[in-house]
Design a protein around this motif. Structure first.
Motif, mmCIF file in Angstrom:
data_model
loop_
_atom_site.group_PDB
_atom_site.id
_atom_site.type_symbol
_atom_site.label_atom_id
_atom_site.label_comp_id
_atom_site.label_asym_id
_atom_site.label_seq_id
_atom_site.Cartn_x
_atom_site.Cartn_y
_atom_site.Cartn_z
ATOM 1 N N GLY A 148 -22.284 -9.830 -36.085
ATOM 2 C CA GLY A 148 -22.424 -8.998 -35.153
ATOM 3 C C GLY A 148 -21.562 -8.934 -34.079
ATOM 4 N N VAL A 149 -21.160 -7.702 -33.565
ATOM 5 C CA VAL A 149 -20.359 -7.787 -32.294
ATOM 6 C C VAL A 149 -20.851 -6.644 -31.365
ATOM 7 N N ARG A 150 -21.145 -7.012 -30.248
ATOM 8 C CA ARG A 150 -21.546 -6.153 -29.222
ATOM 9 C C ARG A 150 -20.371 -5.911 -27.974
ATOM 10 N N GLY A 151 -19.998 -4.775 -27.487
ATOM 11 C CA GLY A 151 -19.322 -4.568 -26.304
ATOM 12 C C GLY A 151 -19.259 -3.705 -25.937
ATOM 13 N N ARG A 152 -18.508 -3.340 -24.805
ATOM 14 C CA ARG A 152 -18.456 -2.307 -23.872
ATOM 15 C C ARG A 152 -16.703 -1.856 -23.627
ATOM 16 N N ILE A 153 -16.321 -0.510 -23.728
ATOM 17 C CA ILE A 153 -15.178 -0.188 -23.147
ATOM 18 C C ILE A 153 -15.153 0.991 -22.015
ATOM 19 N N PRO A 154 -14.300 0.831 -21.134
ATOM 20 C CA PRO A 154 -14.292 1.580 -20.102
ATOM 21 C C PRO A 154 -13.637 2.758 -20.401
ATOM 22 N N LEU A 155 -14.068 3.937 -19.812
ATOM 23 C CA LEU A 155 -13.487 5.223 -20.002
ATOM 24 C C LEU A 155 -13.409 5.730 -18.927
ATOM 25 N N ALA A 156 -12.056 6.671 -18.611
ATOM 26 C CA ALA A 156 -11.704 6.965 -17.423
ATOM 27 C C ALA A 156 -12.710 8.159 -16.655
ATOM 28 N N THR A 157 -13.164 9.081 -17.428
ATOM 29 C CA THR A 157 -13.756 9.993 -16.937
ATOM 30 C C THR A 157 -15.158 10.077 -17.392
ATOM 31 N N ALA A 158 -15.811 9.017 -17.986
ATOM 32 C CA ALA A 158 -17.238 8.908 -18.557
ATOM 33 C C ALA A 158 -17.996 8.233 -17.295
ATOM 34 N N THR A 159 -19.175 8.539 -17.527
ATOM 35 C CA THR A 159 -20.272 8.216 -16.398
ATOM 36 C C THR A 159 -20.743 6.751 -16.623
ATOM 37 N N ARG A 160 -20.396 6.222 -17.919
ATOM 38 C CA ARG A 160 -20.815 4.857 -18.305
ATOM 39 C C ARG A 160 -19.739 4.355 -19.314
ATOM 40 N N ASP A 161 -19.806 2.990 -19.583
ATOM 41 C CA ASP A 161 -18.949 2.513 -20.545
ATOM 42 C C ASP A 161 -19.264 3.124 -21.902
ATOM 43 N N LEU A 162 -18.255 3.061 -22.934
ATOM 44 C CA LEU A 162 -18.473 3.368 -23.956
ATOM 45 C C LEU A 162 -19.345 1.982 -24.727
ATOM 46 N N ASP A 163 -20.512 2.003 -25.348
ATOM 47 C CA ASP A 163 -21.008 1.255 -25.816
ATOM 48 C C ASP A 163 -21.084 1.145 -27.429
ATOM 49 N N TYR A 164 -20.644 0.002 -27.876
ATOM 50 C CA TYR A 164 -20.496 -0.119 -29.422
ATOM 51 C C TYR A 164 -21.164 -1.396 -30.110
ATOM 52 N N SER A 165 -21.441 -1.192 -31.203
ATOM 53 C CA SER A 165 -22.078 -2.215 -32.014
ATOM 54 C C SER A 165 -21.570 -2.144 -33.393
ATOM 55 N N LEU A 166 -21.192 -3.700 -33.998
ATOM 56 C CA LEU A 166 -21.064 -3.551 -35.567
ATOM 57 C C LEU A 166 -21.728 -4.929 -36.102
#
Length: 919
Positions: free
Chosen positions: A289-307
């Motif tokens: 399992g992997v959990r993380g966040r990727i900052p996006l320039a115009t987004a109101t919050r980071d992109l959350d992803y999970s595998l």
């Protein structure tokens, strides 16, 4: 540049600071909420393009979500989202139950990190001191650290402690120290390059277990902890089976915290285990399992992803369809000012499924979701959502277009959902509401499903008590999905129109009428409902009727009426009022709530009627209330209108003596119900004296015995104390009773006694079978004794249960007696006078004895268990010897964890866990 300086008066500190917070002064702290509990001054500054909030005072207290910050000066950098606690300060972490105290602590709100100098960290298990300390999610790091688990015991010096150049604490798991000195009584004893100390996570403890199995032969299971750098810790899994081919299995179980940029957490459990005897090769279990966040320039919050990648082969049969199947689940979600987007991918690799997938196992290959933010403008609101993807799922058996495709089908799918509503006030005292909801699904097979719902409602109010409402709707559900997971329940086409009127024709009376008609359902229609409620003393009435106006038939009717007025005898006098310049004179008046002649009497009647079953039972109840509010006597009769016959006659009462409520207080309560058709009499009565002692009888008897039965029911008498007291007892006699023969058939005498004092308790229970019409013997059937006694250094506790049953028929039956000790325990504390015991010696006995007709059936010798416990608050040692099982165990315990076994010796099994010395 200073923008504002505010000095807060003690009475106005919190309201003003709360107002500033409500304006978003501290709103830059992402999802964490900062609240000011107390402060003296608040200053806003602009320094090098950064906005600072200076909070100062004799005692500044802040709340960061559930965490508590205390200092004399706090500098909040809204630009960098950091809190700097100037000087001596403390930070209480609610999640980890840790207290951090030090100089110049820095709290990063975004990443939930804390750093500082000369910091003391303490929780329920450890106390850590460090020249420099940093706390990040999942870790505590200290340089020049000193740590011990004895600080909370109050002993001087500490029994044991450690000094280390660098240490890392994984709360709830382990502590890793580099270049560590081991101190006993604060005296250096030896040096270790690396030291790993397990904390309280049982699954992460080192383990070595050696055993012997009838099929596998000798087996070895070893779990060895390790750590990689400062972000990864895990356990190596080693397995050995003598008779398997191959014999050795290997695996790893690890967790990594922020090992790479944009990765918050990595979990991996992988084990290749030899297959059972008779098979070759390996079975594999995998959980990644992997959990993380990727900052996006115009987004109101980071992109959350999970595998998540999972596979489970160990323990599965060779024919199990899930063997060799690897499941992959990936999801990502991003949120922008105008919409949110979601990507989902769920698949399985390996043998294709031969049976239908469950709805929870539907595959997304992949799926994209776009959800625009709701739109509002005055009374108009609209919300849309779109899903598109390719799916594999179980076939809908009702879909003829995909018949013969097999148990599962794969095809594309587009779903559009929207909800639109509009509210308005078209004129005075009128409310208009319009709603539209739609869900449409379109499939690659050409199928489609539609769920459309339109509705409107107009309400007109007259005065404040009358209203008229008309509503209309159009509902349509059609189409058949090829998938079972989103199949519709059926087809629907309706257009209901309803009208309702609610009015108060006279004071204390409400009347309402509601009628509905479906334009697509002819001739069957919903009946019209009439409701009448009266609440005017002495009458309280609630009634409802449904009438089919087309057939001019009464469908259903129900009512509940009560005649009662406890205040009927009271007269309210309004004094006379002299004339004034604007009002005439008014004479004195006397009024009553009603003219009900019996204030202590209430009459209640209830009944019903349905077209299918005819009239329901009519129940009439009369209740007389006494001078005391709790005293009453109630009688009721239930009459079956269809039979017709009386089906139940009952009384309920609660009476108390009034001569002397202290010295001679008596209370009698009970109920009795007779069912004339069956002759069943059910009731109970309780006589309570002084609120402490009570005599009680209960019965459930049939006046005419059922053919083939040996008794008429049950009858019991009991006397004892009211439950809940520290010392209570009860004596009960009764059982099955035969009215025809005039006696008990199988009676029993049961007694119980319970007493509790500080450090002492005793419980006795016994049941004796007494002679009856069908029971010739007087004998003890069951006895239960439980006791505990605790002194300063000695304690004893135990429980003994005796039971007797009989096998065979009288007089040749045999008695089977059982005596169970569950268990008996004796404990002796050893230590110096005036101090808590430092060691305990225990003796326990858990054993059962059985006799058949007086002959012992299990003549085993006594099997006591001897134990020794050394308790030093910050550590403990426990040794146990079971002489019957020939089992010997030794374990050590540290704060915050259960006992950790050093070795466990049995007749055919040896378990020797490894002591951690290397990461």
């Amino acid at each position: 540049m200073t923008r504002a300086l505010t000095r807060l008066h003690p009475r106005s500190r919190r309201p003003l600071l709360g107002a500033l917070l409500a304006l978003g002064l501290l709103g830059g702290a992402q999802a964490r909420t900062v609240k000011i509990i107390s402060a003296d001054t608040l200053e806003l500054r602009q320094v090098d393009g950064q906005e600072l909030v200076i909070i100062a005072g004799e005692s500044v207290e802040l709340r960061v979500d559930d965490d508590v910050v205390r200092a004399k000066r706090v500098e909040f950098n809204r630009t960098r989202r950091t809190l700097t606690l100037v000087g001596a300060a403390s930070y209480r972490s609610a999640k980890d139950a840790q207290d951090l105290r030090g100089e110049n602590l820095v709290v990063e709100l975004g990443q939930e990190q804390i750093s500082g100098e000369d910091v003391l960290i303490s929780d329920a298990a450890l106390e850590i001191r460090g020249a420099e300390v940093e706390r990040i999610p999942g870790q505590l790091r200290a340089t020049g650290g000193y740590f011990t688990t004895c600080a909370r015991c109050g002993r001087t010096p500490n029994d044991y402690a450690f000094r280390a150049e660098r240490l890392i604490v994984y709360p709830g798991d382990r502590l890793v120290a580099y270049r560590a000195q081991v101190l006993l009584a604060d005296v250096p004893v030896f040096f270790l390059p690396v030291l790993v100390l397990p904390l309280n996570d049982k699954d992460r403890q080192p383990r070595l277990e050696i055993g012997r199995d009838a099929v596998d032969g000798y087996t070895v299971q070893a779990d060895l902890p390790f750590s990689i750098g400062s972000s990864t810790l895990g356990t190596t899994l080693l397995r050995y089976y003598q008779n398997r081919s191959p014999s050795v299995g290997l695996g790893v179980d690890l967790r990594s915290y922020a090992p790479l940029p944009y990765v918050d957490r990595v979990n991996l459990y992988a084990l290749a285990n030899p297959r059972p005897v008779g098979q070759s090769g390996y079975d594999v279990d995998l959980n990644f399992g992997v959990r993380g966040r990727i900052p996006l320039a115009t987004a109101t919050r980071d992109l959350d992803y999970s595998l998540d990648v999972t596979r489970r082969d160990i323990g599965r049969a060779a024919t199990d369809p899930e063997r060799g199947v690897t499941r992959v689940n990936f999801s990502a979600r991003a949120e922008y000012p105008l919409f949110s987007a979601e990507f989902n991918y769920v698949n399985r690799f390996g043998p294709p499924p031969t049976t239908a997938l469950s709805n929870e196992d539907t595959l997304y290959l992949p799926e994209v979701v776009v959800d625009p933010k709701p739109y509002t403008n005055g009374g108009l609101s609209a919300d849309f959502r779109v899903k598109a993807g390719r799916y594999t799922g179980r076939v809908n058996p009702l879909a003829r277009s995909v018949a013969g495709q097999g148990p599962n089908i794969t095809t594309s799918r587009l779903e559009e959902q929207h909800t639109i509503s509009y509210t308005a006030k078209p004129w005075r005292d009128a409310d208009l509401t319009l709603n539209n909801s739609f869900t449409g699904r379109y499939y690659g097979t050409g199928a489609r499903t539609v769920d459309l719902r339109l509705s409107g409602q107009l309400t007109q109010r007259f005065n404040t008590t009358n209203s008229f409402t008309v509503s209309a709707a159009y509902n349509r559900i059609e189409g058949t999905s090829p998938f079972a997971f989103d199949a519709l329940s059926g087809r629907l086409l309706e257009a209901p129109i309803s009208v309702s009127v609610n009015t108060v024709p006279v004071r204390d009376v409400t009347f309402s009428v509601s009628s509905s008609r479906n334009l697509f359902a002819r001739p069957a229609q919903q009946p019209t409902t009439f409701t009448l409620n009266v609440n005017r003393r002495p009458l309280t009435l609630g009634s409802s009727a449904t009438v089919d106006l087309l057939d001019k038939e009464l469908d259903a009717f129900s009512f509940n009426a009560t005649l009662a007025d406890a205040d009927a005898g009271k007269v309210t006098v309004t004094p006379a009022q002299p004339a004034t310049g604007t009002t005439p004179a008014r004479p004195a008046t006397a009024t009553r709530t009603s003219r009900w002649p019996a204030p202590k009497l209430s009459l209640t009647a209830s009944g019903s009627y349905t077209k299918e079953q005819g009239p329901g039972p009519l129940t009439v109840t009369a209740t007389v209330n006494g001078d005391e509010r709790s005293d009453f006597f109630s009688a009721s009769v239930t009459h079956a209108m269809r039979t017709p016959e009386i089906t139940a006659v009952g009384v309920r009462y609660n009476l108390s003596g009034t001569r002397d409520t202290v010295l001679n207080s008596l209370r009698l309560s009970g109920s009795e119900t007779l069912n004339p058709p069956t002759g069943q009499l059910v009731g109970d009565a309780t006589l309570t004296w002084r609120g402490r002692y009570e005599f009680k009888t209960t019965h459930n008897l049939r006046l005419v015995r059922v053919p083939g039965a040996t008794d008429s029911g049950t009858l019991f008498f009991s006397v004892g104390t009211v439950g809940g007291a520290a010392t209570n007892w009860n004596l009960s006699y009764g059982g099955p009773y035969d009215l025809g023969r005039g006696g008990f058939t199988r009676p029993a005498l049961t007694g119980s006694f319970n007493t509790t004092r500080p450090g002492q308790s005793l419980s006795l229970t016994a049941a004796v079978n007494t002679p009856g019409l069908d029971q010739p013997r007087l004998e003890l059937a069951r006895a239960d004794v439980s006791a505990a006694w605790n002194a300063e250094r000695f304690s004893a506790s135990g429980r003994a249960i005796y039971t007797r049953t009989r096998e065979g028929t009288f007089p040749d039956d045999k008695a089977r007696d059982r005596l169970s000790l569950e268990p008996l325990r004796f404990s002796l504390g050893l230590g110096r006078a005036g101090q808590p015991p430092g060691a305990y010696v225990t003796l326990g006995l858990r054993q059962s004895f059985e006799w058949l007709d007086g002959v012992r059936q299990n003549p085993q010798p006594l099997s006591p268990v001897l134990g020794l416990t050394i308790d030093r608050c910050c550590w403990a040692l426990q040794a146990e010897a079971d002489l019957g099982l020939r089992r010997f165990r030794v374990a050590v315990g540290l704060p915050g964890q259960t006992y950790y076994p050093l070795f466990d010796l049995e007749r055919d099994r040896v378990n020797v866990p490894l002591l951690p010395t290397l990461p």
